[in-house]
Design a protein around this motif. Structure first.
Motif, PDB file in Angstrom:
ATOM      1  N   SER B 191       0.851  -1.186   0.000  1.00  0.00           N
ATOM      2  CA  SER B 191       0.000   0.000   0.000  1.00  0.00           C
ATOM      3  C   SER B 191       0.885   1.234   0.000  1.00  0.00           C
ATOM      4  O   SER B 191       2.099   1.149   0.091  1.00  0.00           O
ATOM      5  N   ALA B 192       0.247   2.380  -0.131  1.00  0.00           N
ATOM      6  CA  ALA B 192       0.985   3.639  -0.121  1.00  0.00           C
ATOM      7  C   ALA B 192       0.597   4.414   1.115  1.00  0.00           C
ATOM      8  O   ALA B 192      -0.553   4.405   1.537  1.00  0.00           O
ATOM      9  N   ILE B 193       1.575   5.091   1.706  1.00  0.00           N
ATOM     10  CA  ILE B 193       1.304   5.798   2.954  1.00  0.00           C
ATOM     11  C   ILE B 193       2.274   6.971   3.030  1.00  0.00           C
ATOM     12  O   ILE B 193       3.357   6.926   2.454  1.00  0.00           O
ATOM     13  N   PRO B 210       5.274  10.442   0.070  1.00  0.00           N
ATOM     14  CA  PRO B 210       4.659   9.142  -0.225  1.00  0.00           C
ATOM     15  C   PRO B 210       5.669   8.011  -0.145  1.00  0.00           C
ATOM     16  O   PRO B 210       6.775   8.119  -0.676  1.00  0.00           O
ATOM     17  N   CYS B 211       5.264   6.941   0.516  1.00  0.00           N
ATOM     18  CA  CYS B 211       6.129   5.786   0.650  1.00  0.00           C
ATOM     19  C   CYS B 211       5.356   4.524   0.291  1.00  0.00           C
ATOM     20  O   CYS B 211       4.146   4.463   0.457  1.00  0.00           O
ATOM     21  N   LEU B 212       6.098   3.549  -0.190  1.00  0.00           N
ATOM     22  CA  LEU B 212       5.524   2.225  -0.407  1.00  0.00           C
ATOM     23  C   LEU B 212       5.652   1.448   0.885  1.00  0.00           C
ATOM     24  O   LEU B 212       6.745   1.330   1.431  1.00  0.00           O
ATOM     25  N   GLY B 234       8.905   6.344  -1.737  1.00  0.00           N
ATOM     26  CA  GLY B 234       8.213   5.898  -2.941  1.00  0.00           C
ATOM     27  C   GLY B 234       8.855   6.309  -4.241  1.00  0.00           C
ATOM     28  O   GLY B 234       8.822   5.573  -5.220  1.00  0.00           O
TER      29      GLY B 234
END
Lengths: 249, 249
Positions: B191-193, B210-212, B234
């Motif tokens: 997910s992305a967060i 944004p990070c994976l 990300g």
DNA sequence: AGCGCTCAATTGCATATGCAAATAGCACTT
DNA sequence: AAGTGCTATTTGCATATGCAATTGAGCGCT
């Protein structure tokens, strides 16, 4: 149950016989020459046609069945399986299906469409010639009225029959392509990115909000079919997979 | 090349003989009873032991070989394959390997470690009893000196022998676990967060970037082994997969 | 020690054969 | 029309047999 042409099975003399048979039939199936639902000749017929023993033919067919290309049943015979593109892959490919499985109402709008030649960037990204004809689409998918995912798609006209006459009023382009194109190769890439201004507006989220970006390109025997970028608001999406050390479970 | 115990192969009488043989040997392999590298009895021996014909034994072994559990070579015989956990899966599992394949220098630091009982949240997430013993780790992996990925991991002591005496000074926990634990099931979620405050500081990025987020949980025969959350900045990471309609290519 | 040769163990492949299991299609009965 | 049972077709499984290909191991020669 249409019949298949028996003389279409030709061996190439390379490697073990059972594998020649396997490859010959596999090629007929993946090339679309033997359509899903058509019946494969029974073992006895192949045996005579190919001059191999039944056990050898059997071995090839059993393997193809395990790979999912054909379905075999006693007495009724062997038929070409309907390609798993509409089954296993559907989970990822069909957004309507994905939304409905979440128990939410599905809807979509085609926000923009341009037909013509690819821009230099698109041509580059996709390995297209500038002279190829493409359609460029922007589609917003909704779940229970709320924006669910933003889809930007390029379709190569040569790979999808009937593209020009289709307005995607009834079926979103992803699902339409499942019916009107073949693919043999796909590549996925997943990354995280912040929503841009336009994207944020369309998805009804804040600018910079983390999103999952899924990029998929598909080819049919090295000819491009379609490329798509799916932008999911990150906080409410996950991609889940399960498997064991020796493969998917 | 250690020998395997021949009498360990036992049929259960359920279904086709070749499949009984296949399952019997598969179970010995995945349970770890037949370690990687040990040699599987030759077809003749199994044939006598089991009272089946060589072709039947052969069929079972060929199938296991195709599934990658064993490796067969003429004259030298059949050996248990080293589990693909250290091959196919390594791409995902081993962060040092991942970094080195990018041609960058790898380093890591264990930022924190707590041994004890799981907190209610961890127990919940992982289906652990409050009485189970676990280790809780926070590790930062670097590529060419820059933060690459932040790893938060819970290890179930019962599933990893020698956990208490290991300080992860030489080997990061992910790779250590490959050596000191078995797993039969894994689940991935992507997910992305946005990066939180602490996370952003550690990864040297802006808050909200944004990070994976890759979450993975693994079990060994329904007993939890480890759970991990990997947080990748990300913009410089993508997960790529290639496949055709009939499976991975 | 090193090199080459032969031998035998082991897997790979193909065939021929026979029987078992499932079932589509048909004839027959009710 | 609806069921009932037979039969032929087709795949599934197992065996026995024979030969080919690969190659580890030993042996002999230098």
């Amino acid at each position: 149950m249409t019949e298949t042409r028996l003389d279409a099975v030709k061996l190439d003399g390379a490697g073990p016989v059972y594998d020649q048979i396997r490859r010959a039939i596999r090629d007929l199936v993946v090339s679309g020459e033997w359509q899903p639902g058509t019946s494969v000749p029974p073992e006895h017929a192949l045996m005579e046609q190919l001059g191999a023993s039944r056990m050898t033919v059997h071995r090839a067919l059993v393997q193809l069945a395990r790979e999912g290309l054909i379905i075999r049943r006693r007495r009724s015979g062997t038929v070409v399986a309907t390609p798993p593109a509409s089954h296993a892959m559907l989970d990822i490919l069909s957004i309507p299906e994905e939304v409905r499985q979440l128990g939410q109402a599905y809807a979509y709008e085609v926000l923009a469409r341009t037909d013509g030649r690819p821009s230099p960037e698109v041509a580059e990204l996709f390995g297209l010639k500038r002279s190829d004809r493409i359609a460029h689409l922007l589609v917003l998918h909704r779940a229970d009225g709320r924006p669910h995912v933003l889809e930007e798609r390029v379709i190569h006209a040569a790979g999808a029959t009937g593209l020009a006459g289709e307005d995607f009023a009834e079926t979103p382009p992803g699902d339409w392509l499942l019916q009107h194109s073949l693919w043999s190769q796909a590549e996925h890439a997943i990354s995280a990115i912040g929503a841009g201004e336009e994207q944020a507006a369309l998805l009804d989220i804040a600018v910079g909000e983390p999103c999952l970006l899924v990029e998929r390109r598909t080819w049919n025997h090295s000819q491009p079919v379609t490329a798509v970028r799916l932008l999911y608001p990150g906080f409410r999406h996950r991609f889940v997979g399960r498997f064991g050390p020796y493969g998917a479970a």
